[in-house]
Design a protein around this motif. Structure first.
Motif, mmCIF file in Angstrom:
data_model
loop_
_atom_site.group_PDB
_atom_site.id
_atom_site.type_symbol
_atom_site.label_atom_id
_atom_site.label_comp_id
_atom_site.label_asym_id
_atom_site.label_seq_id
_atom_site.Cartn_x
_atom_site.Cartn_y
_atom_site.Cartn_z
ATOM 1 N N PRO A 111 -8.516 -2.395 -2.301
ATOM 2 C CA PRO A 111 -8.818 -1.351 -3.295
ATOM 3 C C PRO A 111 -9.642 -1.885 -4.467
ATOM 4 O O PRO A 111 -9.326 -2.931 -5.032
ATOM 5 C CB PRO A 111 -7.444 -0.900 -3.765
ATOM 6 N N THR A 112 -10.704 -1.219 -4.773
ATOM 7 C CA THR A 112 -11.678 -1.491 -5.851
ATOM 8 C C THR A 112 -12.632 -2.643 -5.543
ATOM 9 O O THR A 112 -13.509 -2.932 -6.347
ATOM 10 C CB THR A 112 -11.011 -1.732 -7.229
ATOM 11 N N TYR A 113 -12.515 -3.310 -4.383
ATOM 12 C CA TYR A 113 -13.436 -4.382 -4.019
ATOM 13 C C TYR A 113 -13.964 -4.125 -2.609
ATOM 14 O O TYR A 113 -13.238 -3.680 -1.739
ATOM 15 C CB TYR A 113 -12.737 -5.754 -4.023
ATOM 16 N N ASP A 114 -15.231 -4.474 -2.370
ATOM 17 C CA ASP A 114 -15.781 -4.374 -1.009
ATOM 18 C C ASP A 114 -15.317 -5.551 -0.163
ATOM 19 O O ASP A 114 -14.930 -5.390 0.983
ATOM 20 C CB ASP A 114 -17.306 -4.342 -1.039
ATOM 21 N N SER A 152 0.841 -1.204 0.000
ATOM 22 C CA SER A 152 0.000 0.000 0.000
ATOM 23 C C SER A 152 0.874 1.251 0.000
ATOM 24 O O SER A 152 0.598 2.204 -0.738
ATOM 25 C CB SER A 152 -0.915 0.024 1.228
ATOM 26 N N ASN A 204 -11.982 -4.308 2.464
ATOM 27 C CA ASN A 204 -11.417 -3.009 2.093
ATOM 28 C C ASN A 204 -10.227 -3.095 1.144
ATOM 29 O O ASN A 204 -9.323 -2.267 1.197
ATOM 30 C CB ASN A 204 -11.009 -2.207 3.340
ATOM 31 N N ARG A 261 2.292 1.769 -3.398
ATOM 32 C CA ARG A 261 1.268 2.294 -4.315
ATOM 33 C C ARG A 261 1.168 3.815 -4.203
ATOM 34 O O ARG A 261 1.121 4.529 -5.201
ATOM 35 C CB ARG A 261 -0.081 1.659 -3.996
#
Length: 64
Positions: free
Chosen positions: A58-61, A25, A56, A28
Motif C-alpha cells: 500500500p502506497t508504494y509500487d 491486511s 503492491n 487494516r
C-alpha cells in the motif's frame, strides 16, 4: 508456589490468528470498517521482513 496469572477476557467481533501480510491486511480493512478485531501472533509481518523486494505494498509500487 507459582503465582496465577489473571487473563482479562474480552469479546471481539473478529479474531485474526497469525501475523503475516494477509492477516495485517485484513486487520487494516476491519479497522477501516469500524469492526472490533484482535490479532494474535508471535511476530507481526511474517515473511515480509525477509523478502528481498515487495510488490503492491500500500502506497508504494515496489520496495527493495
Amino acid at each position: 508456589m507459582k503465582k496465577k496469572r489473571r487473563i482479562k477476557m474480552e469479546k471481539h467481533d473478529v479474531i485474526i490468528i497469525g501475523g503475516g501480510i494477509a492477516a495485517l491486511s485484513a486487520a487494516r480493512y476491519f479497522e477501516l470498517a469500524g469492526i472490533d478485531y484482535i490479532v494474535i501472533a508471535k511476530v507481526l509481518g511474517g515473511n515480509l521482513f525477509s523478502a528481498p523486494w515487495i510488490l503492491n505494498f500500500p502506497t508504494y509500487d515496489k520496495i527493495e
